[in-house]
Write a protein that holds these residues in place. Sequence first.
Motif, mmCIF file in Angstrom:
data_model
loop_
_atom_site.group_PDB
_atom_site.id
_atom_site.type_symbol
_atom_site.label_atom_id
_atom_site.label_comp_id
_atom_site.label_asym_id
_atom_site.label_seq_id
_atom_site.Cartn_x
_atom_site.Cartn_y
_atom_site.Cartn_z
ATOM 1 N N TRP A 482 0.819 -1.209 0.000
ATOM 2 C CA TRP A 482 0.000 0.000 0.000
ATOM 3 C C TRP A 482 0.858 1.266 0.000
ATOM 4 C CZ3 TRP A 482 -5.200 -0.150 3.081
ATOM 5 C CH2 TRP A 482 -5.976 -1.209 2.610
ATOM 6 N N MET A 483 2.154 1.102 0.273
ATOM 7 C CA MET A 483 3.047 2.264 0.219
ATOM 8 C C MET A 483 3.133 2.846 -1.184
ATOM 9 S SD MET A 483 6.256 1.229 2.717
ATOM 10 C CE MET A 483 6.772 -0.120 1.660
ATOM 11 N N ASP A 484 2.724 2.060 -2.177
ATOM 12 C CA ASP A 484 2.768 2.520 -3.562
ATOM 13 C C ASP A 484 1.429 2.243 -4.241
ATOM 14 O OD1 ASP A 484 3.819 3.597 -5.862
ATOM 15 O OD2 ASP A 484 4.617 1.690 -6.571
ATOM 16 N N LEU A 485 0.349 2.540 -3.516
ATOM 17 C CA LEU A 485 -0.972 2.254 -4.046
ATOM 18 C C LEU A 485 -1.800 3.529 -4.160
ATOM 19 C CD1 LEU A 485 -2.809 -0.014 -5.017
ATOM 20 C CD2 LEU A 485 -3.609 -0.287 -2.665
ATOM 21 N N PHE A 486 -2.325 4.014 -3.020
ATOM 22 C CA PHE A 486 -3.119 5.250 -3.030
ATOM 23 C C PHE A 486 -2.211 6.475 -3.109
ATOM 24 C CE2 PHE A 486 -5.497 2.055 -0.591
ATOM 25 C CZ PHE A 486 -6.613 1.947 -1.396
ATOM 26 N N VAL A 487 -1.032 6.363 -2.485
ATOM 27 C CA VAL A 487 -0.028 7.423 -2.548
ATOM 28 C C VAL A 487 1.302 6.783 -2.944
ATOM 29 C CG1 VAL A 487 -1.156 8.903 -0.855
ATOM 30 C CG2 VAL A 487 0.492 7.187 -0.089
ATOM 31 N N ARG A 488 2.293 7.626 -3.220
ATOM 32 C CA ARG A 488 3.606 7.120 -3.567
ATOM 33 C C ARG A 488 4.600 7.671 -2.560
ATOM 34 N NH1 ARG A 488 8.809 8.586 -4.814
ATOM 35 N NH2 ARG A 488 8.187 10.162 -6.330
ATOM 36 N N LEU A 489 5.037 6.798 -1.655
ATOM 37 C CA LEU A 489 5.961 7.226 -0.618
ATOM 38 C C LEU A 489 7.364 7.433 -1.205
ATOM 39 C CD1 LEU A 489 4.847 5.056 2.444
ATOM 40 C CD2 LEU A 489 4.107 7.343 1.749
ATOM 41 N N PRO A 490 8.288 8.022 -0.432
ATOM 42 C CA PRO A 490 9.634 8.276 -0.964
ATOM 43 C C PRO A 490 10.306 7.020 -1.512
ATOM 44 C CG PRO A 490 9.324 9.439 1.095
ATOM 45 C CD PRO A 490 8.115 8.589 0.921
ATOM 46 N N ILE A 491 11.136 7.210 -2.525
ATOM 47 C CA ILE A 491 11.820 6.097 -3.179
ATOM 48 C C ILE A 491 12.655 5.290 -2.190
ATOM 49 C CG2 ILE A 491 13.687 5.582 -4.817
ATOM 50 C CD1 ILE A 491 11.134 6.093 -6.230
ATOM 51 N N THR A 492 13.188 5.943 -1.177
ATOM 52 C CA THR A 492 14.093 5.267 -0.242
ATOM 53 C C THR A 492 13.404 4.181 0.582
ATOM 54 O OG1 THR A 492 13.658 7.077 1.325
ATOM 55 C CG2 THR A 492 15.638 7.236 -0.041
ATOM 56 N N VAL A 493 12.077 4.193 0.669
ATOM 57 C CA VAL A 493 11.387 3.165 1.469
ATOM 58 C C VAL A 493 11.078 1.922 0.638
ATOM 59 C CG1 VAL A 493 10.345 4.982 2.863
ATOM 60 C CG2 VAL A 493 9.025 3.985 0.995
ATOM 61 N N PHE A 494 11.288 1.993 -0.675
ATOM 62 C CA PHE A 494 10.982 0.845 -1.525
ATOM 63 C C PHE A 494 12.191 -0.079 -1.589
ATOM 64 C CE2 PHE A 494 8.068 3.998 -3.732
ATOM 65 C CZ PHE A 494 6.956 3.558 -3.036
ATOM 66 N N THR A 495 12.359 -0.893 -0.581
ATOM 67 C CA THR A 495 13.475 -1.841 -0.526
ATOM 68 C C THR A 495 13.043 -3.263 -0.857
ATOM 69 O OG1 THR A 495 13.104 -2.159 1.848
ATOM 70 C CG2 THR A 495 14.660 -0.438 1.199
ATOM 71 N N LYS A 496 11.750 -3.477 -1.059
ATOM 72 C CA LYS A 496 11.219 -4.800 -1.378
ATOM 73 C C LYS A 496 10.378 -4.745 -2.645
ATOM 74 C CE LYS A 496 12.740 -6.724 2.480
ATOM 75 N NZ LYS A 496 13.756 -7.809 2.490
ATOM 76 N N ARG A 497 10.418 -5.818 -3.385
ATOM 77 C CA ARG A 497 9.550 -5.917 -4.546
ATOM 78 C C ARG A 497 8.120 -6.198 -4.087
ATOM 79 N NH1 ARG A 497 13.551 -6.439 -8.500
ATOM 80 N NH2 ARG A 497 15.412 -7.521 -7.743
ATOM 81 N N PRO A 498 7.115 -5.984 -4.959
ATOM 82 C CA PRO A 498 5.722 -6.227 -4.561
ATOM 83 C C PRO A 498 5.525 -7.640 -4.030
ATOM 84 C CG PRO A 498 5.805 -5.121 -6.679
ATOM 85 C CD PRO A 498 7.210 -5.485 -6.342
ATOM 86 N N LYS A 499 4.969 -7.728 -2.857
ATOM 87 C CA LYS A 499 4.799 -9.029 -2.214
ATOM 88 C C LYS A 499 3.793 -9.899 -2.942
ATOM 89 C CE LYS A 499 4.115 -11.048 2.369
ATOM 90 N NZ LYS A 499 3.804 -10.757 3.805
ATOM 91 N N TYR A 500 2.762 -9.268 -3.550
ATOM 92 C CA TYR A 500 1.720 -10.058 -4.197
ATOM 93 C C TYR A 500 2.230 -10.782 -5.445
ATOM 94 C CZ TYR A 500 1.170 -6.311 -7.700
ATOM 95 O OH TYR A 500 1.376 -5.405 -8.703
ATOM 96 N N MET A 501 3.387 -10.350 -5.992
ATOM 97 C CA MET A 501 3.964 -11.022 -7.150
ATOM 98 C C MET A 501 4.761 -12.267 -6.761
ATOM 99 S SD MET A 501 3.029 -9.612 -9.910
ATOM 100 C CE MET A 501 4.129 -10.569 -10.913
ATOM 101 N N LYS A 502 5.006 -12.458 -5.478
ATOM 102 C CA LYS A 502 5.781 -13.591 -4.972
ATOM 103 C C LYS A 502 7.121 -13.732 -5.698
ATOM 104 C CE LYS A 502 1.729 -16.242 -3.519
ATOM 105 N NZ LYS A 502 0.991 -17.520 -3.632
ATOM 106 N N PRO A 503 7.913 -12.659 -5.743
ATOM 107 C CA PRO A 503 9.182 -12.724 -6.487
ATOM 108 C C PRO A 503 10.178 -13.649 -5.804
ATOM 109 C CG PRO A 503 9.071 -10.699 -5.219
ATOM 110 C CD PRO A 503 7.737 -11.378 -5.047
ATOM 111 N N MET A 504 11.057 -14.256 -6.581
ATOM 112 C CA MET A 504 12.087 -15.120 -6.010
ATOM 113 C C MET A 504 13.137 -14.297 -5.275
ATOM 114 S SD MET A 504 10.741 -17.867 -6.949
ATOM 115 C CE MET A 504 11.982 -19.018 -6.390
ATOM 116 N N ASP A 505 13.467 -13.130 -5.825
ATOM 117 C CA ASP A 505 14.380 -12.195 -5.160
ATOM 118 C C ASP A 505 13.526 -11.064 -4.596
ATOM 119 O OD1 ASP A 505 16.373 -10.574 -4.260
ATOM 120 O OD2 ASP A 505 17.152 -10.046 -6.243
#
Length: 514
Positions: A482-505
């Motif tokens: 949700w940090m990148d859903l209704f609003v877009r929080l600062p780039i520095t907080v995006f340290t993980k890929r979207p969880k719903y995609m179940k990425p390997m990395d």
Amino acid sequence: MRWRSFLQRNNTKNNQAENFSIELVKDLNENIKNLENLLGKPDDLVVRKFRVRGTNHRCAIAYIEGLVDTQYIRNQVMSHIQLDEDLNQIPDQKQALFETLYEEIMSATAVKKKKTLDDLSKGILSGSTIFYLDGLAEVFVISSQGWEKRQIQEPVSETLIRGPREGFVENIRTNIVLIRRYIQDPNLRFETHKVGRRSKKNLVVSYVDGVIHPDIVQEVNRRLQTIDMDDAPETGFIEQWIEDSFLSPFPQMMNTERPDKVAASLLQGKVAILLDGTPFVLIAPTTLGNSLQSPEDYYERWTVGSLLRVLRYIAAFIAVFLPAVYVALVSFHPGMIPSDLAFSIAASREGVPFTPFVEALLMSGTMELLREAGARLPKTIGQTIGIVGGLVIGDAAVRAGVVSPIMVIVVALNAIASFSLPAYSIAIAFRIILFGILILSGILGLYGIILGYIMINIHIVNLKSIGVPYSTPYAPTFYRDWMDLFVRLPITVFTKRPKYMKPMDKSSANKGDH
């Protein structure tokens, strides 16, 4: 002669697109005649016969005029065979000559050995040049594509104030290069498929190995292998064939002309589907939240991106519900309108012969006609017709007493809201739903709008895109996303890929949900 007569019979029956696994023969003239009969003796088929320098060996090249770079063939193939003095030292043995040409003389970078007529037809129709050597039942298929193509330009359908100005073109190789420029990772994969029983176009599935979940790649490839059509001129055909629900108005795949948007999606763990002959690339899976995001959200500071994101959510609500809410309040629930506003609406509607529902339906339909007319007219006058036509028709309708001024304002706001949505496909979906909600409001008032809203949510929750729920991360709920859903929080907080995609990395230096 039996091969030539066989091909002539099939050509008469218009079966040129069949797979001919016929072995080549050793006679040069016979091979050329078989190729000509297979292709129907086209006028643009060029055959040039000549001899290898210093020998009596006859050879020939064949290609389709306009599909190949003739300068490349002249410099990299013919000049070496006709002018290279080393050929004088080769023993008078055809197989040895053939191998020497392949290993030492041919300077073309992509040369393959082929032995069947089917391989020749596929190669020559895709822009390759065929090299024959008399006395051998084997040929060279030389990659020599050189047709005219459009230069890289700014995307027409996705313009930005700030961001890259390059977009995809109709050449799939150029598009692959554009993606590689953004992702210089050895794990970036491009898997090639052939689609179209007759067109046999190249279709490429791109993903980042080690990031994407393997089940997504497997499912996409499985669906692509089920495609059975003569031709796929645009990725819209691919999208409609492999989507989860053909009854849904919502786009279950994103289409884009922007390489930066594709690269960002690949780094999230998604798949990109490229088709030769179109600049539009499909991105899957996608969600409803992705449709309301724009690359510009990330190129500007997070406060600006968040403001734009919130405005788009408001615009989406206005694009779907505003005319319906107006009809419901005026027709069924006038007591919910403030008194001064109610008196103003009543005064503006004096003398209007239609009910608010019919009025809204007519104006919404007229607006759709103006949009379609503006899209089909030349660019220089298309926008002018849309704006001027709306003003003239609206003013004339008000003066004639056919519609009320407040209805013109409502429909205009609705149109502006739909234009503010970044994805054309989601804007079309909202415009379709608008008429359904409008009809419900005309029958049941606000209760109809609520019923329609519930039905939309039920449909979205049950909809999937390549097996991924379309409503994620709303439901199933992934609060971190949700940090990148209704609003877009600062780039520095995006340290993980979207969880719903179940990425390997799961870790990411930055988010790039463009």
